[in-house]
Design a protein around this motif. Sequence first.
Motif, PDB file in Angstrom:
ATOM      1  N   MET A 134      34.129 -13.127  19.206  1.00 16.76           N
ATOM      2  CA  MET A 134      35.164 -12.656  18.287  1.00 16.76           C
ATOM      3  C   MET A 134      35.764 -13.822  17.487  1.00 16.76           C
ATOM      4  O   MET A 134      36.066 -13.664  16.315  1.00 16.76           O
ATOM      5  CB  MET A 134      36.252 -11.930  19.080  1.00 16.76           C
ATOM      6  N   TYR A 135      35.930 -14.997  18.118  1.00 20.14           N
ATOM      7  CA  TYR A 135      36.541 -16.121  17.420  1.00 20.14           C
ATOM      8  C   TYR A 135      35.663 -16.614  16.272  1.00 20.14           C
ATOM      9  O   TYR A 135      36.170 -16.915  15.187  1.00 20.14           O
ATOM     10  CB  TYR A 135      36.847 -17.266  18.396  1.00 20.14           C
ATOM     11  N   PHE A 136      34.377 -16.700  16.511  1.00 22.87           N
ATOM     12  CA  PHE A 136      33.467 -17.105  15.437  1.00 22.87           C
ATOM     13  C   PHE A 136      33.481 -16.078  14.317  1.00 22.87           C
ATOM     14  O   PHE A 136      33.434 -16.433  13.129  1.00 22.87           O
ATOM     15  CB  PHE A 136      32.036 -17.308  15.956  1.00 22.87           C
ATOM     16  N   GLU A 137      33.572 -14.820  14.676  1.00 21.98           N
ATOM     17  CA  GLU A 137      33.623 -13.754  13.669  1.00 21.98           C
ATOM     18  C   GLU A 137      34.894 -13.872  12.822  1.00 21.98           C
ATOM     19  O   GLU A 137      34.856 -13.717  11.599  1.00 21.98           O
ATOM     20  CB  GLU A 137      33.550 -12.400  14.370  1.00 21.98           C
ATOM     21  N   LEU A 138      36.023 -14.163  13.471  1.00 23.69           N
ATOM     22  CA  LEU A 138      37.268 -14.370  12.733  1.00 23.69           C
ATOM     23  C   LEU A 138      37.134 -15.563  11.778  1.00 23.69           C
ATOM     24  O   LEU A 138      37.462 -15.468  10.590  1.00 23.69           O
ATOM     25  CB  LEU A 138      38.432 -14.623  13.694  1.00 23.69           C
ATOM     26  N   PHE A 139      36.629 -16.684  12.307  1.00 23.82           N
ATOM     27  CA  PHE A 139      36.476 -17.881  11.493  1.00 23.82           C
ATOM     28  C   PHE A 139      35.534 -17.631  10.319  1.00 23.82           C
ATOM     29  O   PHE A 139      35.862 -17.927   9.178  1.00 23.82           O
ATOM     30  CB  PHE A 139      35.950 -19.037  12.353  1.00 23.82           C
ATOM     31  N   SER A 140      34.367 -17.072  10.596  1.00 22.05           N
ATOM     32  CA  SER A 140      33.372 -16.903   9.534  1.00 22.05           C
ATOM     33  C   SER A 140      33.820 -15.895   8.480  1.00 22.05           C
ATOM     34  O   SER A 140      33.553 -16.076   7.286  1.00 22.05           O
ATOM     35  CB  SER A 140      32.011 -16.504  10.118  1.00 22.05           C
ATOM     36  N   THR A 141      34.519 -14.858   8.883  1.00 27.97           N
ATOM     37  CA  THR A 141      35.032 -13.871   7.926  1.00 27.97           C
ATOM     38  C   THR A 141      35.987 -14.534   6.941  1.00 27.97           C
ATOM     39  O   THR A 141      35.860 -14.378   5.722  1.00 27.97           O
ATOM     40  CB  THR A 141      35.737 -12.716   8.656  1.00 27.97           C
ATOM     41  N   PHE A 142      36.944 -15.285   7.460  1.00 28.47           N
ATOM     42  CA  PHE A 142      37.932 -15.909   6.585  1.00 28.47           C
ATOM     43  C   PHE A 142      37.359 -17.114   5.847  1.00 28.47           C
ATOM     44  O   PHE A 142      37.807 -17.435   4.740  1.00 28.47           O
ATOM     45  CB  PHE A 142      39.201 -16.260   7.370  1.00 28.47           C
ATOM     46  N   PHE A 143      36.354 -17.774   6.407  1.00 28.67           N
ATOM     47  CA  PHE A 143      35.673 -18.852   5.702  1.00 28.67           C
ATOM     48  C   PHE A 143      34.965 -18.302   4.465  1.00 28.67           C
ATOM     49  O   PHE A 143      35.063 -18.878   3.384  1.00 28.67           O
ATOM     50  CB  PHE A 143      34.678 -19.560   6.635  1.00 28.67           C
ATOM     51  N   ARG A 144      34.264 -17.180   4.628  1.00 31.71           N
ATOM     52  CA  ARG A 144      33.585 -16.558   3.479  1.00 31.71           C
ATOM     53  C   ARG A 144      34.588 -16.129   2.415  1.00 31.71           C
ATOM     54  O   ARG A 144      34.358 -16.311   1.215  1.00 31.71           O
ATOM     55  CB  ARG A 144      32.762 -15.351   3.939  1.00 31.71           C
ATOM     56  N   ILE A 145      35.683 -15.553   2.845  1.00 34.48           N
ATOM     57  CA  ILE A 145      36.707 -15.143   1.879  1.00 34.48           C
ATOM     58  C   ILE A 145      37.255 -16.377   1.157  1.00 34.48           C
ATOM     59  O   ILE A 145      37.421 -16.378  -0.065  1.00 34.48           O
ATOM     60  CB  ILE A 145      37.840 -14.357   2.576  1.00 34.48           C
ATOM     61  N   GLY A 146      37.518 -17.441   1.903  1.00 27.87           N
ATOM     62  CA  GLY A 146      38.069 -18.665   1.317  1.00 27.87           C
ATOM     63  C   GLY A 146      37.134 -19.353   0.354  1.00 27.87           C
ATOM     64  O   GLY A 146      37.563 -19.888  -0.663  1.00 27.87           O
ATOM     65  N   ILE A 147      35.855 -19.326   0.642  1.00 23.25           N
ATOM     66  CA  ILE A 147      34.907 -20.064  -0.204  1.00 23.25           C
ATOM     67  C   ILE A 147      34.539 -19.293  -1.474  1.00 23.25           C
ATOM     68  O   ILE A 147      34.214 -19.889  -2.495  1.00 23.25           O
ATOM     69  CB  ILE A 147      33.647 -20.463   0.589  1.00 23.25           C
ATOM     70  N   PHE A 148      34.632 -17.980  -1.443  1.00 22.73           N
ATOM     71  CA  PHE A 148      34.212 -17.199  -2.605  1.00 22.73           C
ATOM     72  C   PHE A 148      35.362 -16.632  -3.422  1.00 22.73           C
ATOM     73  O   PHE A 148      35.142 -15.841  -4.321  1.00 22.73           O
ATOM     74  CB  PHE A 148      33.279 -16.064  -2.172  1.00 22.73           C
ATOM     75  N   ALA A 199      44.718 -17.143  15.587  1.00 20.74           N
ATOM     76  CA  ALA A 199      45.429 -17.679  14.423  1.00 20.74           C
ATOM     77  C   ALA A 199      44.807 -18.998  13.983  1.00 20.74           C
ATOM     78  O   ALA A 199      44.637 -19.243  12.779  1.00 20.74           O
ATOM     79  CB  ALA A 199      46.909 -17.868  14.748  1.00 20.74           C
ATOM     80  N   LEU A 200      44.450 -19.824  14.936  1.00 19.08           N
ATOM     81  CA  LEU A 200      43.810 -21.095  14.613  1.00 19.08           C
ATOM     82  C   LEU A 200      42.462 -20.876  13.924  1.00 19.08           C
ATOM     83  O   LEU A 200      42.153 -21.531  12.922  1.00 19.08           O
ATOM     84  CB  LEU A 200      43.628 -21.928  15.883  1.00 19.08           C
ATOM     85  N   CYS A 201      41.687 -19.932  14.414  1.00 16.40           N
ATOM     86  CA  CYS A 201      40.370 -19.639  13.816  1.00 16.40           C
ATOM     87  C   CYS A 201      40.504 -19.141  12.378  1.00 16.40           C
ATOM     88  O   CYS A 201      39.788 -19.602  11.485  1.00 16.40           O
ATOM     89  CB  CYS A 201      39.625 -18.599  14.649  1.00 16.40           C
ATOM     90  N   THR A 202      41.388 -18.191  12.156  1.00 11.83           N
ATOM     91  CA  THR A 202      41.537 -17.637  10.810  1.00 11.83           C
ATOM     92  C   THR A 202      42.161 -18.650   9.853  1.00 11.83           C
ATOM     93  O   THR A 202      41.780 -18.708   8.684  1.00 11.83           O
ATOM     94  CB  THR A 202      42.367 -16.342  10.821  1.00 11.83           C
ATOM     95  N   THR A 203      43.088 -19.456  10.343  1.00  4.16           N
ATOM     96  CA  THR A 203      43.717 -20.473   9.505  1.00  4.16           C
ATOM     97  C   THR A 203      42.690 -21.522   9.078  1.00  4.16           C
ATOM     98  O   THR A 203      42.604 -21.872   7.897  1.00  4.16           O
ATOM     99  CB  THR A 203      44.888 -21.143  10.244  1.00  4.16           C
TER     100      THR A 203
END
Length: 181
Positions: free
Chosen positions: A1-15, A75-79
């Motif tokens: 779940m943590y990787f999923e949180l990180f990768s979801t918000f990383f994709r949103i942040g980069i695009f 919170a740390l992952c999404t941030t």
Amino acid sequence: MYFELFSTFFRIGIFTLGGGYAMIPLIEAEVVEKRKWIDKQLFLDLIAVAQTCPGVFAINIATFIGYRLRGISGALCTTLGTALPSLLIILAIAMFFQNFQHIPWVAAMFAGIRPAVVALMAVPTFNMARKAQIGWTNCWIPVATAILIWLCGVNPIYIILIAGVSGYIYHLLTKKKGKKI
């Protein structure tokens, strides 16, 4: 779940171009509609809270969503997922700029950008000053602060601490007298 949180918000942040408010539809589509991590009402509530908190709006909302889902670790992952793309892009630009800043047309381009950047910072500053009712009688405070930082090399942290303590003392004095000085 943590990787999923990180990768979801990383994709949103980069695009996402255009800042935090441009991210709202993407975050909503991903978090509310696609993954159903939170419902629409909670998302709207989180937007309201994120807008009222200091800091970057997109990071605030990402942090709140991550905290809601998985506590501090979430919170740390999404941030990190939200902030890391911008950090990497800025680092790449900084590395690129170091190699090409001596080229005359690049130097001229950045020299032309400087006044626009100053204006982009000055307009909100003057608007905030007007809203904070900083007028001719008390405009010496930001001017003195700028001089202390710029010319005297005083660390801005000391200025903030002194201003906070002074404001607290002022509050105590006016509270005792029952009026504003």
